[in-house]
Design a protein around this motif. Structure first.
Motif, PDB file in Angstrom:
ATOM      1  N   THR A   6       0.849  -1.194   0.000  1.00  8.71           N
ATOM      2  CA  THR A   6       0.000   0.000   0.000  1.00  8.71           C
ATOM      3  C   THR A   6       0.880   1.239   0.000  1.00  8.71           C
ATOM      4  O   THR A   6       2.089   1.162   0.214  1.00  8.71           O
ATOM      5  CB  THR A   6      -0.917   0.042   1.241  1.00  8.71           C
ATOM      6  OG1 THR A   6      -0.100   0.175   2.409  1.00  8.71           O
ATOM      7  CG2 THR A   6      -1.771  -1.209   1.345  1.00  8.71           C
ATOM      8  N   ILE A   7       0.266   2.375  -0.203  1.00  9.51           N
ATOM      9  CA  ILE A   7       0.990   3.642  -0.207  1.00  9.51           C
ATOM     10  C   ILE A   7       1.630   3.910   1.154  1.00  9.51           C
ATOM     11  O   ILE A   7       2.665   4.557   1.242  1.00  9.51           O
ATOM     12  CB  ILE A   7       0.062   4.804  -0.650  1.00  9.51           C
ATOM     13  CG1 ILE A   7       0.859   6.056  -1.046  1.00  9.51           C
ATOM     14  CG2 ILE A   7      -0.939   5.135   0.414  1.00  9.51           C
ATOM     15  CD1 ILE A   7       1.508   5.964  -2.370  1.00  9.51           C
ATOM     16  N   ALA A   8       1.063   3.378   2.207  1.00 10.16           N
ATOM     17  CA  ALA A   8       1.594   3.579   3.561  1.00 10.16           C
ATOM     18  C   ALA A   8       2.925   2.864   3.762  1.00 10.16           C
ATOM     19  O   ALA A   8       3.676   3.212   4.682  1.00 10.16           O
ATOM     20  CB  ALA A   8       0.582   3.102   4.589  1.00 10.16           C
ATOM     21  N   ASP A   9       3.262   1.904   2.914  1.00  9.93           N
ATOM     22  CA  ASP A   9       4.527   1.177   3.033  1.00  9.93           C
ATOM     23  C   ASP A   9       5.717   2.006   2.565  1.00  9.93           C
ATOM     24  O   ASP A   9       6.858   1.707   2.904  1.00  9.93           O
ATOM     25  CB  ASP A   9       4.467  -0.122   2.218  1.00  9.93           C
ATOM     26  CG  ASP A   9       3.436  -1.090   2.752  1.00  9.93           C
ATOM     27  OD1 ASP A   9       3.233  -1.127   3.986  1.00  9.93           O
ATOM     28  OD2 ASP A   9       2.829  -1.810   1.938  1.00  9.93           O
ATOM     29  N   PHE A  10       5.462   3.040   1.778  1.00 10.26           N
ATOM     30  CA  PHE A  10       6.532   3.872   1.231  1.00 10.26           C
ATOM     31  C   PHE A  10       6.879   5.012   2.185  1.00 10.26           C
ATOM     32  O   PHE A  10       6.086   5.375   3.052  1.00 10.26           O
ATOM     33  CB  PHE A  10       6.111   4.434  -0.131  1.00 10.26           C
ATOM     34  CG  PHE A  10       6.029   3.374  -1.196  1.00 10.26           C
ATOM     35  CD1 PHE A  10       7.119   3.061  -1.971  1.00 10.26           C
ATOM     36  CD2 PHE A  10       4.859   2.669  -1.405  1.00 10.26           C
ATOM     37  CE1 PHE A  10       7.057   2.072  -2.948  1.00 10.26           C
ATOM     38  CE2 PHE A  10       4.768   1.678  -2.364  1.00 10.26           C
ATOM     39  CZ  PHE A  10       5.881   1.383  -3.140  1.00 10.26           C
ATOM     40  N   GLN A  12       7.183   8.501   3.805  1.00  9.78           N
ATOM     41  CA  GLN A  12       6.201   9.584   3.793  1.00  9.78           C
ATOM     42  C   GLN A  12       6.688  10.816   3.041  1.00  9.78           C
ATOM     43  O   GLN A  12       5.889  11.547   2.458  1.00  9.78           O
ATOM     44  CB  GLN A  12       5.842   9.979   5.220  1.00  9.78           C
ATOM     45  CG  GLN A  12       5.054   8.927   5.953  1.00  9.78           C
ATOM     46  CD  GLN A  12       4.707   9.367   7.366  1.00  9.78           C
ATOM     47  OE1 GLN A  12       5.297  10.297   7.905  1.00  9.78           O
ATOM     48  NE2 GLN A  12       3.746   8.705   7.963  1.00  9.78           N
ATOM     49  N   HIS A  13       8.001  11.056   3.029  1.00  8.42           N
ATOM     50  CA  HIS A  13       8.517  12.266   2.383  1.00  8.42           C
ATOM     51  C   HIS A  13       8.339  12.245   0.858  1.00  8.42           C
ATOM     52  O   HIS A  13       8.422  13.285   0.221  1.00  8.42           O
ATOM     53  CB  HIS A  13       9.993  12.475   2.739  1.00  8.42           C
ATOM     54  CG  HIS A  13      10.919  11.501   2.062  1.00  8.42           C
ATOM     55  ND1 HIS A  13      11.192  10.252   2.595  1.00  8.42           N
ATOM     56  CD2 HIS A  13      11.606  11.589   0.910  1.00  8.42           C
ATOM     57  CE1 HIS A  13      12.032   9.626   1.795  1.00  8.42           C
ATOM     58  NE2 HIS A  13      12.295  10.417   0.765  1.00  8.42           N
ATOM     59  N   LEU A  14       8.071  11.106   0.283  1.00  6.75           N
ATOM     60  CA  LEU A  14       7.929  11.014  -1.168  1.00  6.75           C
ATOM     61  C   LEU A  14       6.686  11.713  -1.700  1.00  6.75           C
ATOM     62  O   LEU A  14       6.692  12.255  -2.795  1.00  6.75           O
ATOM     63  CB  LEU A  14       7.885   9.545  -1.599  1.00  6.75           C
ATOM     64  CG  LEU A  14       9.153   8.740  -1.415  1.00  6.75           C
ATOM     65  CD1 LEU A  14       8.899   7.280  -1.745  1.00  6.75           C
ATOM     66  CD2 LEU A  14      10.257   9.292  -2.282  1.00  6.75           C
ATOM     67  N   PHE A  15       5.638  11.698  -0.909  1.00  5.62           N
ATOM     68  CA  PHE A  15       4.348  12.161  -1.419  1.00  5.62           C
ATOM     69  C   PHE A  15       3.725  13.231  -0.532  1.00  5.62           C
ATOM     70  O   PHE A  15       2.536  13.250  -0.309  1.00  5.62           O
ATOM     71  CB  PHE A  15       3.416  10.961  -1.587  1.00  5.62           C
ATOM     72  CG  PHE A  15       4.033   9.900  -2.431  1.00  5.62           C
ATOM     73  CD1 PHE A  15       4.191  10.086  -3.790  1.00  5.62           C
ATOM     74  CD2 PHE A  15       4.515   8.738  -1.864  1.00  5.62           C
ATOM     75  CE1 PHE A  15       4.791   9.131  -4.578  1.00  5.62           C
ATOM     76  CE2 PHE A  15       5.120   7.773  -2.646  1.00  5.62           C
ATOM     77  CZ  PHE A  15       5.259   7.972  -4.000  1.00  5.62           C
ATOM     78  N   TRP A  16       4.547  14.143  -0.079  1.00  5.25           N
ATOM     79  CA  TRP A  16       4.070  15.219   0.795  1.00  5.25           C
ATOM     80  C   TRP A  16       3.117  16.144   0.062  1.00  5.25           C
ATOM     81  O   TRP A  16       2.263  16.778   0.676  1.00  5.25           O
ATOM     82  CB  TRP A  16       5.243  16.021   1.348  1.00  5.25           C
ATOM     83  CG  TRP A  16       6.033  16.713   0.273  1.00  5.25           C
ATOM     84  CD1 TRP A  16       7.072  16.203  -0.443  1.00  5.25           C
ATOM     85  CD2 TRP A  16       5.818  18.025  -0.230  1.00  5.25           C
ATOM     86  NE1 TRP A  16       7.517  17.115  -1.369  1.00  5.25           N
ATOM     87  CE2 TRP A  16       6.763  18.258  -1.260  1.00  5.25           C
ATOM     88  CE3 TRP A  16       4.912  19.040   0.074  1.00  5.25           C
ATOM     89  CZ2 TRP A  16       6.834  19.448  -1.962  1.00  5.25           C
ATOM     90  CZ3 TRP A  16       5.003  20.228  -0.629  1.00  5.25           C
ATOM     91  CH2 TRP A  16       5.953  20.414  -1.630  1.00  5.25           C
ATOM     92  N   ASP A  17       3.207  16.217  -1.260  1.00  4.76           N
ATOM     93  CA  ASP A  17       2.402  17.148  -2.038  1.00  4.76           C
ATOM     94  C   ASP A  17       1.252  16.467  -2.789  1.00  4.76           C
ATOM     95  O   ASP A  17       0.635  17.068  -3.657  1.00  4.76           O
ATOM     96  CB  ASP A  17       3.293  17.891  -3.025  1.00  4.76           C
ATOM     97  CG  ASP A  17       4.002  16.973  -4.001  1.00  4.76           C
ATOM     98  OD1 ASP A  17       4.117  15.763  -3.713  1.00  4.76           O
ATOM     99  OD2 ASP A  17       4.447  17.454  -5.048  1.00  4.76           O
ATOM    100  N   VAL A  18       0.961  15.216  -2.454  1.00  7.31           N
ATOM    101  CA  VAL A  18      -0.035  14.435  -3.185  1.00  7.31           C
ATOM    102  C   VAL A  18      -1.172  14.048  -2.242  1.00  7.31           C
ATOM    103  O   VAL A  18      -0.933  13.646  -1.110  1.00  7.31           O
ATOM    104  CB  VAL A  18       0.618  13.150  -3.754  1.00  7.31           C
ATOM    105  CG1 VAL A  18      -0.407  12.282  -4.446  1.00  7.31           C
ATOM    106  CG2 VAL A  18       1.758  13.499  -4.692  1.00  7.31           C
ATOM    107  N   ASP A  19      -2.401  14.169  -2.737  1.00  7.47           N
ATOM    108  CA  ASP A  19      -3.565  13.700  -1.983  1.00  7.47           C
ATOM    109  C   ASP A  19      -3.636  12.181  -2.149  1.00  7.47           C
ATOM    110  O   ASP A  19      -3.957  11.675  -3.219  1.00  7.47           O
ATOM    111  CB  ASP A  19      -4.837  14.360  -2.497  1.00  7.47           C
ATOM    112  CG  ASP A  19      -6.082  13.890  -1.767  1.00  7.47           C
ATOM    113  OD1 ASP A  19      -5.948  13.372  -0.638  1.00  7.47           O
ATOM    114  OD2 ASP A  19      -7.179  14.057  -2.318  1.00  7.47           O
ATOM    115  N   LEU A  20      -3.330  11.463  -1.109  1.00  6.11           N
ATOM    116  CA  LEU A  20      -3.216  10.015  -1.193  1.00  6.11           C
ATOM    117  C   LEU A  20      -4.543   9.278  -1.065  1.00  6.11           C
ATOM    118  O   LEU A  20      -4.588   8.068  -1.263  1.00  6.11           O
ATOM    119  CB  LEU A  20      -2.249   9.511  -0.114  1.00  6.11           C
ATOM    120  CG  LEU A  20      -0.827  10.047  -0.232  1.00  6.11           C
ATOM    121  CD1 LEU A  20       0.026   9.524   0.913  1.00  6.11           C
ATOM    122  CD2 LEU A  20      -0.212   9.680  -1.563  1.00  6.11           C
TER     123      LEU A  20
END
Length: 101
Positions: A6-10, A12-20
């Protein structure tokens, strides 16, 4: 039995600007792979290898419009492809950055 990635496995700093909330791994595959290649940790690299496979990563890297020099060297070495074959390399040659040359 392996749990699904899931996205939670990656990191957190990778997607600070993305609505997950509505993020789709398949619809945004190229964006996702490029972000992990450029800013991810080794754990993130292993996760995208497991999730997408090397062929999909190779295709996304070859077609990426921009990759920083370190990432370009990394994927060029991993896939044993000359840097000149990557779209980002060709694009950089067409539009040189005169301020940082």
């Amino acid at each position: 039995m392996n749990k699904p990635i899931t996205i939670a496995d990656f990191s957190q700093h990778l997607f600070w600007d993305v609505d997950l909330d509505g993020f789709d791994f398949n619809q945004h595959k190229n964006f996702f792979i490029q972000r992990v290649l450029e800013y991810g940790k080794m754990k993130d690299w292993k996760l995208i290898k497991e999730f997408y496979g090397m062929e999909a990563i190779k295709k996304a890297a070859l077609n990426a419009r921009s990759l920083d020099a370190v990432t370009l060297s990394f994927v060029s070495t991993i896939f044993q492809i000359d840097k000149t074959e990557f779209r980002c390399y060709k694009h950089r040659q067409l539009f040189p950055n005169l301020w940082n040359s």
